[in-house]
Design an enzyme around this catalytic site. Structure first.
Site, PDB file in Angstrom:
ATOM      1  N   GLU A 191      31.258  30.310  48.009  1.00 20.22           N
ATOM      2  CA  GLU A 191      31.802  31.562  47.673  1.00 20.22           C
ATOM      3  C   GLU A 191      30.544  32.782  48.014  1.00 20.22           C
ATOM      4  O   GLU A 191      31.166  33.682  48.973  1.00 20.22           O
ATOM      5  CB  GLU A 191      32.341  32.173  46.327  1.00 20.22           C
ATOM      6  CG  GLU A 191      33.565  31.372  45.773  1.00 20.22           C
ATOM      7  CD  GLU A 191      34.053  31.374  44.455  1.00 20.22           C
ATOM      8  OE1 GLU A 191      35.177  31.280  43.991  1.00 20.22           O
ATOM      9  OE2 GLU A 191      33.193  31.862  43.660  1.00 20.22           O
ATOM     10  N   ASP A 233      34.704  35.532  46.295  1.00 20.71           N
ATOM     11  CA  ASP A 233      35.686  35.023  45.670  1.00 20.71           C
ATOM     12  C   ASP A 233      36.912  35.900  46.230  1.00 20.71           C
ATOM     13  O   ASP A 233      37.921  35.451  46.351  1.00 20.71           O
ATOM     14  CB  ASP A 233      35.447  35.122  44.356  1.00 20.71           C
ATOM     15  CG  ASP A 233      36.508  34.626  43.371  1.00 20.71           C
ATOM     16  OD1 ASP A 233      37.418  33.465  43.609  1.00 20.71           O
ATOM     17  OD2 ASP A 233      36.920  35.560  42.502  1.00 20.71           O
ATOM     18  N   GLU A 242      28.893  35.905  45.398  1.00 23.27           N
ATOM     19  CA  GLU A 242      29.705  35.091  44.897  1.00 23.27           C
ATOM     20  C   GLU A 242      31.019  35.932  44.673  1.00 23.27           C
ATOM     21  O   GLU A 242      32.308  35.696  44.940  1.00 23.27           O
ATOM     22  CB  GLU A 242      29.234  34.403  43.794  1.00 23.27           C
ATOM     23  CG  GLU A 242      30.223  33.273  43.080  1.00 23.27           C
ATOM     24  CD  GLU A 242      29.810  32.421  41.728  1.00 23.27           C
ATOM     25  OE1 GLU A 242      30.436  32.253  40.879  1.00 23.27           O
ATOM     26  OE2 GLU A 242      28.745  32.655  41.616  1.00 23.27           O
ATOM     27  N   ASN A 279      30.263  27.855  43.708  1.00 24.75           N
ATOM     28  CA  ASN A 279      29.597  29.080  43.633  1.00 24.75           C
ATOM     29  C   ASN A 279      28.839  29.675  44.757  1.00 24.75           C
ATOM     30  O   ASN A 279      29.044  30.678  45.522  1.00 24.75           O
ATOM     31  CB  ASN A 279      28.696  29.233  42.485  1.00 24.75           C
ATOM     32  CG  ASN A 279      29.396  29.047  41.203  1.00 24.75           C
ATOM     33  OD1 ASN A 279      30.787  29.214  41.192  1.00 24.75           O
ATOM     34  ND2 ASN A 279      28.685  28.828  40.223  1.00 24.75           N
TER      35      ASN A 279
END
Length: 161
Positions: free
Chosen positions: A131, A64, A60, A128
């Protein structure tokens, strides 16, 4: 070697059902299925030996950072005459948690999450997982492959930009 693993995963692996579902989601069959399984495993769930130490949090984190970079680059090129303020607002709207949750929901990531988590799914788990999925795509395909995936499947597939 990855080519052979992709063929094996799609046709012969005991995980071929998962590989085929991933192919419809990603547009390609991954060679490393474990990293994609990890993308859908949240830390709040059971402590199976395979995932006792890891969850999707590291993926994640990576996803991101990649998503922010890819979206920034895409907007920079798409709007060559726009100022920094406009580009920042656009990027923020795209990468904010509620937008990612909605995109992940439309992509059907809840189905993948429910398969690997023995807990009630929260809305934020969707973003989440998206990502983390992007992080897994990066580890599998590198930056260019990830950029192509994010632009083609996410930005153009689920957003009108």
């Amino acid at each position: 070697m990855k080519f052979i693993l992709r063929i094996y995963n799609y046709y012969f692996s005991k995980e071929k059902h998962f590989a085929r579902r991933l192919k419809s989601l990603l547009g390609f069959t991954p060679a490393n299925l474990a990293i994609f399984k990890l993308a859908f495993y949240h830390k709040s769930t059971s402590t199976e030996k395979l995932y006792a130490i890891q969850s999707n949090e590291r993926l994640e984190y990576l996803g991101d950072a990649l998503l922010g970079t890819i979206v920034a680059e895409y907007l920079f090129k798409k709007y060559p005459n726009s100022d920094e303020g406009f580009l920042t607002k656009m990027r923020s709207k795209i990468v904010k948690r509620s937008s990612l949750n909605n995109i992940a929901d439309k992509m059907g990531l809840d189905v993948f999450l429910s398969e690997y988590n023995k807990t009630r799914l929260s809305r934020s788990m969707l973003g989440n997982a998206l990502e983390a999925l992007i992080g897994a795509v990066y580890l599998e395909r590198g930056y260019k492959g990830t950029r192509d995936y994010v632009i083609r499947k996410i930005l153009m597939g689920y957003l009108d930009i």
